[in-house]
Each structure stands twice: as structure tokens, then as C-alpha cells.
Design an enzyme around this catalytic site. Sequence first.
Site, PDB file in Angstrom:
ATOM      1  N   ASP A 157      41.526  26.899  39.184  1.00  0.00           N
ATOM      2  CA  ASP A 157      41.644  28.356  39.115  1.00  0.00           C
ATOM      3  C   ASP A 157      40.281  29.029  39.049  1.00  0.00           C
ATOM      4  OD1 ASP A 157      41.108  27.388  36.564  1.00  0.00           O
ATOM      5  OD2 ASP A 157      43.041  27.960  35.732  1.00  0.00           O
ATOM      6  N   GLU A 174      50.944  31.378  34.293  1.00  0.00           N
ATOM      7  CA  GLU A 174      51.429  31.948  33.045  1.00  0.00           C
ATOM      8  C   GLU A 174      52.954  31.830  32.969  1.00  0.00           C
ATOM      9  OE1 GLU A 174      49.371  32.647  30.811  1.00  0.00           O
ATOM     10  OE2 GLU A 174      48.002  34.292  31.249  1.00  0.00           O
ATOM     11  N   ASN A 204      50.309  29.278  25.219  1.00  0.00           N
ATOM     12  CA  ASN A 204      51.600  29.814  25.673  1.00  0.00           C
ATOM     13  C   ASN A 204      52.252  28.913  26.723  1.00  0.00           C
ATOM     14  OD1 ASN A 204      50.090  30.246  27.966  1.00  0.00           O
ATOM     15  ND2 ASN A 204      50.311  32.476  28.010  1.00  0.00           N
ATOM     16  N   HIS A 225      50.786  27.687  29.492  1.00  0.00           N
ATOM     17  CA  HIS A 225      50.332  27.801  30.883  1.00  0.00           C
ATOM     18  C   HIS A 225      49.551  26.568  31.314  1.00  0.00           C
ATOM     19  CE1 HIS A 225      46.438  29.996  29.486  1.00  0.00           C
ATOM     20  NE2 HIS A 225      46.016  28.913  30.107  1.00  0.00           N
TER      21      HIS A 225
END
Length: 279
Positions: A97, A173, A166, A168
Site C-alpha cells: 500500500d 479497512e 481494527n 485491516h
Amino acid sequence: MMSGPDLENYSSSYSVNKPSGRPVTGQKRTLELEIFESEQSTLEAAATFVSDQVNNRQESVLLLPTGRTPLTLYTQLVSRSQADQLDLSRVTTFNLDEFYGIGADHPGSYHSYMRRCFFNQVPVAPQNINMLDGTTPDPVAECRSYDQKIEAAGGIDLAVLGIGANGHIGFNEPGSTQDSRTRLVVLQPETRASNAFLFDNQPAAVPPKALTVGIATILQAKRVLLLATGEIKAQAVYDMLNGPVTAGLPASFLRLHPSVSIMIDRNAAERINVMQRTI
Ligand code: GLP
């Protein structure tokens, strides 16, 4: 007893490196979980895993992560390379990313991170380094071309992943679907906050969008290695293994992959350790 399914329902191998260092390895299955005493020993084991991959196949195609977790992995790989124990000269790398809207020379970019932590210190051929361009005026074309480059390279041999608190992976996400491909995404506030260390500890300075390799692309890798350290990851790791396979926790999709190794330290295993006592 903990309610809910246990690891064996996921046809998983379960091996624990106890503090004595003596591994207790379960039946060989497709998902292997190893719990290490410390962050250092987790990342050393990860470096051995990556080195074995490259030593077995020098032309390996690697999908690489950023973040705090892999810092020690890169330090280890650099020292193994410099000690001539690891030949990285023929690997091809893709990064997972990059932030959208900042250039490769921005000190907070993942381009800068990778140069600083890895590429400037190892002989990976520059033409074999692939990273998403955060300044592209056409993200759709940039992402499509990235997926095509991965395909043209013969696919990913080993995807190395961290995990967000979370759940990801990459910048996929919660809400990211199993069939998602490389694309432009909006980052959650907590993800921007966890990346603030790259932006003078200013969450507001972290770009609100990013380009990320998709879940489908990750699932097509031949092998996956997921790394997690610290108590802050304990719930996400537990949910990844025990909750539903859902876009609500993108890392849970890894349970659909045929060959996943998960290496975590005892702090990230805090919730699993409770379960371990029940199996
Ligand atoms: C970042 C990266 C992810 C990384 C994750 C965890 O946002 N985009 O690829 O795995 O968050 O980061 P850390 O290791 O710093 O906790």
C-alpha cells in the site's frame, strides 16, 4: 470454557513456542499459529521464514508490509543479507500500500519507509521493486496496472502482512470485500492515528486516502505470513481466528487461504491464551 468455535474447526495447525523455547507442534494443517515469548523472537522467526522462502526460490515474488511491526523484520533481513546468509538480488517485491496524495520523496510515504528500512541497505534490483504511486492522477489505471504487474511477475509467492487493531490488512479497512482488488480507499481515523508516527505524530497530517492491494490479490498469494505484536492487536487476532469470516474484519478472510502462517508474540496472543487453556 470459551464459547464459540476453537482453532481445530479451522483445520489449523497450532504450535506454541513456550518460554522454554521448545515448540509444541500440533498436527500439520493449513493454518499455522506460532506464539513467541517476545516481539524480538517473533520477528526473528519471521525473518527466518522469509529467508527460507528466498533461499528456496531466489526469484521469489514478495508482497511486503510497512508499519511498526515489520521494522525488526527488515533489520533482521538486512543483517542476514549483509552477512551473506540471504541473497536478495533476484527477488521481486511489491508493497501492499501507499498513501494517496503524497510523493515518493515525502518522508511519511511508504516509499521513504521502504528505502530507509530496507531497499537502501540490500541488493534488491531497483527494476524489481514495485510500489503504488501515491501521486497518480488516475488511481484506477494505476491500480489496474499494479495487479497486472503482479500477474505478469507470476503472482505473489509470499505475502507478508501486519494487521491493524481494527482487523485491516494492507489498507483494506473494515468493509473491504473478499473480491476487492487494488484500489483507492478512505482510511479510518484510527488507522490514520496509528500511522501518525510517520507524520511527526500528527494524525491530521496523515493523508485521508490510500492505495492498497485488495483482499482478492492477497488471497491469491501462494503463501501468507501474518505478523502481530503487542496487546493492542490481541482482540483483532482473536477475532480473525474465532469470529465470522466477514468484511467487518478483513483479516478473517485469511482463513479462506490454503497456506497461512501467523506469528505473534504473547501479548498479541493474550485473548487466544485464554482459549488455548480450553483445548
Ligand atoms: C498500517 C499499514 C498496514 C499495517 C498496519 C499495522 O496502516 N497500512 O499494512 O500492517 O497498519 O501497522 P503497525 O505494524 O504499525 O501496527
